[in-house]
Enzyme design. Structure first.
Site, PDB file in Angstrom:
ATOM      1  N   TYR A 272       0.928  -1.373  -0.254  1.00 17.60           N
ATOM      2  CA  TYR A 272       0.039  -0.041  -0.141  1.00 17.60           C
ATOM      3  C   TYR A 272       0.726   1.297  -0.058  1.00 17.60           C
ATOM      4  CZ  TYR A 272      -3.795  -3.355   1.588  1.00 17.60           C
ATOM      5  OH  TYR A 272      -4.653  -4.073   1.692  1.00 17.60           O
TER       6      TYR A 272
ATOM      7  N   HIS B 276      -0.261 -12.111   1.323  1.00 23.02           N
ATOM      8  CA  HIS B 276      -1.387 -11.295   0.393  1.00 23.02           C
ATOM      9  C   HIS B 276      -2.049 -12.073  -0.721  1.00 23.02           C
ATOM     10  CE1 HIS B 276      -2.109  -6.783  -0.286  1.00 23.02           C
ATOM     11  NE2 HIS B 276      -3.245  -7.522  -0.112  1.00 23.02           N
TER      12      HIS B 276
ATOM     13  N   SER C  88     -13.384  -4.948   1.886  1.00 20.03           N
ATOM     14  CA  SER C  88     -14.167  -4.286   1.006  1.00 20.03           C
ATOM     15  C   SER C  88     -15.562  -4.876   1.445  1.00 20.03           C
ATOM     16  CB  SER C  88     -13.967  -4.474  -0.653  1.00 20.03           C
ATOM     17  OG  SER C  88     -12.601  -3.851  -0.851  1.00 20.03           O
ATOM     18  N   PRO C  89     -16.075  -4.644   2.641  1.00 19.44           N
ATOM     19  CA  PRO C  89     -17.368  -5.140   2.976  1.00 19.44           C
ATOM     20  C   PRO C  89     -18.605  -4.103   2.192  1.00 19.44           C
ATOM     21  CG  PRO C  89     -16.375  -4.137   4.808  1.00 19.44           C
ATOM     22  CD  PRO C  89     -15.369  -4.054   3.802  1.00 19.44           C
ATOM     23  N   LEU C  90     -18.095  -2.930   2.084  1.00 15.46           N
ATOM     24  CA  LEU C  90     -19.007  -1.953   1.130  1.00 15.46           C
ATOM     25  C   LEU C  90     -18.936  -1.759  -0.311  1.00 15.46           C
ATOM     26  CD1 LEU C  90     -18.659   0.893   4.015  1.00 15.46           C
ATOM     27  CD2 LEU C  90     -20.259  -0.879   3.843  1.00 15.46           C
ATOM     28  N   GLY C  91     -18.376  -2.767  -0.669  1.00 20.21           N
ATOM     29  CA  GLY C  91     -18.086  -2.785  -2.162  1.00 20.21           C
ATOM     30  C   GLY C  91     -17.265  -1.754  -2.788  1.00 20.21           C
ATOM     31  N   ARG C  92     -15.978  -1.523  -2.321  1.00 21.81           N
ATOM     32  CA  ARG C  92     -15.351  -0.394  -2.647  1.00 21.81           C
ATOM     33  C   ARG C  92     -16.047   1.013  -2.514  1.00 21.81           C
ATOM     34  NH1 ARG C  92     -13.358  -4.925  -4.891  1.00 21.81           N
ATOM     35  NH2 ARG C  92     -11.111  -5.100  -4.481  1.00 21.81           N
ATOM     36  N   GLY C  93     -16.974   1.042  -1.621  1.00 23.84           N
ATOM     37  CA  GLY C  93     -17.709   2.423  -1.423  1.00 23.84           C
ATOM     38  C   GLY C  93     -18.791   2.356  -2.035  1.00 23.84           C
TER      39      GLY C  93
END
Length: 328
Positions: free
Chosen positions: A58, A124, A203-208
């Site tokens: 990152y 990873h 990403s539980p929010l679908g990448r926003g």
């Protein structure tokens, strides 16, 4: 301090929700407010979101240095997770898992983080050219030396998980899991539960996108990686936002946001699940953390799943060059 419920990842006890730090230094547009990022990490610890997640890739090490500065005076409060194995963040995704590289990456991460041990160290991505037994043999040596306390694996298939776990117990699997990325449910999640491995959805929010905050790809910064992701492409994004609109209608009835409802669904997948929604702002962190105590009824869960059927999602989750490096 907050009394957020805790969950177990192997022998680790962590807050029921953690913090993904990638977006503070990498991938999602502008990264020019380190002070707010540090304040967000501090606030996460204040609220009991103790699992702080980063990776060497990152920002080409910048995120580890940032996280290291943020936790320097609060090391005992943080459960520090980082990763190794992706070697080319900018042009596709290549992976590496040979023993020498494992040790090299660990030593570099320890220096950047400014710590003497990593609480949870993930591979990873699984290297298809190197037996996972070699990788986890090297990781096991790092555990014996006290440089790593617990081992994890990310985006791996069931067979790789079993083989790695046979070399050294795995505390956690980190994989994408959300209302519209559910492929882990068929084999990976049951394998983890059979072996006693905790699950850390990223990403539980679908990448926003599931928050409804992004309504057009044009809103994204020119260097935002999501511009190259199929679900954000023209044509697909409009179909996916229609799903979000249906989710928002349900959320309104609970006086929460669509994103909070989507995150609550992930949080309810099991007591062995610790999602790590990513943010670089305290405001969004606090919205996410509030979900840790949001209780959904069985009827509400069925209603959420009814308006977000996986087969309605338009586009693959990754572009082809990323998919080739994914072990599931």
């Amino acid at each position: 301090m907050n009394d957020m419920p805790t969950r177990k990842l192997g022998s680790l006890e962590v807050g029921a929700q953690g913090l993904g730090c990638m977006g503070m230094s990498h991938a999602y547009g502008v990264h020019d407010d380190d002070a707010e990022s540090v304040a967000t990490i501090h606030r996460a610890l204040d609220l009991g979101a103790t699992l702080i997640d980063t990776a060497n890739v990152y920002g080409d090490g910048a995120n580890e240095r940032l996280v290291g500065r943020a936790i320097a005076d609060r090391r005992d409060e943080a459960v520090l997770a980082t990763k190794f194995g992706i070697t080319s963040p900018g042009g596709g995704m290549r992976v590496r898992g040979d023993a020498a590289y494992v040790r090299e990456c660990c030593e570099e991460s320890l220096r950047r983080l400014g710590v003497d041990h990593i609480d949870l160290y993930y591979q990873h991505r699984v290297d298809p050219e190197v037996p996972v037994e070699e990788t986890f043999g090297a990781l096991s040596e790092l555990v014996s030396e006290g440089k790593v306390r617990n081992l994890g694996i990310s985006e791996a298939g069931a067979d790789s998980i079993r083989r790695a776990h046979a070399v050294h117990p795995i505390a956690a699997l980190q994989s994408e899991w959300s209302l519209w990325t559910r492929d882990v449910e068929s084999e990976v999640v049951p394998t983890c539960r059979e072996l006693g491995i905790g699950i850390v959805p990223f990403s539980p929010l679908g990448r926003g996108l599931l928050t409804g905050a992004v309504t057009s790809t044009d809103e994204l910064a020119p260097d935002d990686v999501r511009r190259g992701f199929p679900r954000f492409e023209e044509g697909n994004i409009d179909r996916n936002l229609a799903i979000v609109d249906a989710l928002r209608t349900l959320a309104d009835s609970r006086d929460v946001t669509a994103g909070q409802l989507a995150l609550a669904w992930v949080q309810h997948r099991g007591v062995d699940v610790v999602p790590i929604p990513g943010t670089k702002r305290r405001t969004y962190l606090e919205q996410n953390v509030a979900v840790a105590e949001l209780v959904l009824t069985d009827d509400e869960i069925r209603a959420i799943e009814a308006v977000t059927p996986p087969d309605a999602v338009a586009g693959e989750r990754y572009p082809a060059e990323y998919t080739r490096a994914t072990g599931r």
